[in-house]
Design a protein around this motif. Structure first.
Motif: not given
Length: 397
Positions: A274, A312-313, A391-392
């Motif tokens: 990350y 997810p962030t 993410w998505d």
């Protein structure tokens, strides 16, 4: 450009010239100048062409529609707050109940415009006559003249009694370039802080690199990034003393803590890496990201967080790591050749080699792509190879 030349731009003839130059291709400027000088005063043509160039530069900071109507000076374009950041700050003031605000060191009026659009009555102060003329013209051009009063004065002479808030944006450049001494700001940071403490609410813009130990105990420190790039830091008064905050635009994700959290644990590299947003790093809030994703640092001095599962962030970009190896050019070159990597993204933190040099030396070729991180693990030079996590369906890098 002097004030007389600028005034000429506001005449019907000047306005017609600016309208004609609105879509001018910079490559055609010489031809346009030669043609226009046959029928217009040379100084007016020069001022109009200069304003056209500045408007094109300003489109990177302001909405294109606004930039095409506003007026600028070279320093004004350079120093103006990005519109998204100014709008965020204006909304914070509005939410605090501010109705009247003194914008000290107001420049060409970028912040005043955002504040006025938030419904706040603004006194914009600057000591340069041309800058003040430009700020007035911008208030007129954007239909905000009834909410913005521009005053040409030394900010030290302005009485802020009766205002709900002040915003101070000291100049951080001198004739020799950018200054890193807060007392060399104009006005000095000590004066700005004293002015901030005379009203219920205030914000003082400071360099993003301000040391945490220099933040006053009665202030909140906020770092703001826009699309991953740190744009500014501000000291807030009358909000949350002792709080450090990272705000990420355009989404508005907000991470805050009262005081600095303890450092995250150091652990071996897991499957995911990350990369915290720059505002999170500047605010020293990497530990909160590590806690959110259930991870730790790859090195005690490097702001990369690693974990074993995807989380997810909004505060960090995520990468799935396929290889974590001691640094070696031959090994990396062989790895990229084996995987037919031709599109290579290089990121570095705590590493001397520049990305361009690495690309030149490994000469990636092939249809695939990868990301390589040049960094340190447990104090030793290392390279991590992986790819962004979506993410998505969206990838944040």
């Amino acid at each position: 450009m002097n004030p007389e030349d600028f005034d000429a731009l506001l005449t019907p003839e000047g306005q017609a010239l600016l309208a004609e130059l609105r879509e001018l291709d910079p490559a055609d400027e010489l031809t346009a100048a030669t043609r226009l000088r046959r029928t217009h005063d040379i100084s007016l043509v020069s001022a109009a062409l200069g304003q056209s160039r500045l408007r094109q530069r300003a489109a990177a900071k302001f909405a294109a529609e606004d930039a095409a109507r506003m007026y600028f000076t070279p320093d004004g374009v350079e120093q103006a707050t990005r519109a998204s950041v100014a709008a965020h700050r204006a909304e914070r003031f509005r939410a605090l109940g501010v109705r009247r605000l003194a914008d000290l060191c107001g420049g060409i009026g970028g912040d005043a415009v955002a504040l006025a659009r938030a419904g706040i009555e603004v006194l914009a102060v600057d000591r340069d006559p041309l800058t003040c003329a430009v700020a007035r013209a911008n208030a007129d051009a954007l239909g905000l003249a009834d909410r913005i009063e521009v005053r040409c004065a030394d900010v030290a002479e302005v009485d802020t009694a009766g205002y709900d808030a002040v915003f101070v944006d000291p100049a951080r450049r001198s004739g020799r370039g950018r200054t890193f001494d807060p007392e060399a700001y104009s006005p000095p940071l000590s004066w700005a802080l004293a002015a901030a403490r005379t009203v219920p609410h205030a914000a003082v813009k400071v360099a993003p690199g301000i040391p945490h130990e220099a933040v006053p105990q009665d202030a909140e420190a906020e770092w703001v990034s826009d699309r991953g790039e740190v744009k500014e830091a501000a000291l807030w008064f009358g909000t949350a003393p002792g709080t450090v905050r990272a705000t990420l635009l355009p989404g508005g994700a907000d991470l805050a803590a009262r005081g600095l959290p303890p450092d995250p644990p150091v652990r071996p590299v897991g499957r995911y890496l990350y990369e915290p947003d720059g505002a999170v790093i500047r605010a020293h809030l990497v530990a909160l990201v590590a806690d959110e994703v259930g991870g730790g640092l790859i090195d005690p001095t490097i702001a990369y967080v690693t974990g074993d599962a995807p989380h997810p962030t909004p505060y960090a970009a995520a990468y799935e790591i396929r290889d974590a190896l001691p640094f070696g050019l031959k090994r990396l070159k062989a790895l990229l050749r084996e995987r037919e990597v031709g599109r290579l993204t290089v990121k570095k933190r705590g590493f001397a080699m520049e990305p361009e040099e690495l690309r030149r030396r490994v000469r990636p070729r092939g249809p695939h792509e990868a990301t390589v991180f040049l960094t340190r693990m447990a104090g030793a030079p290392a390279m991590l190879v992986g790819e962004p996590v979506a993410w998505d369906g969206r990838i944040r890098v």
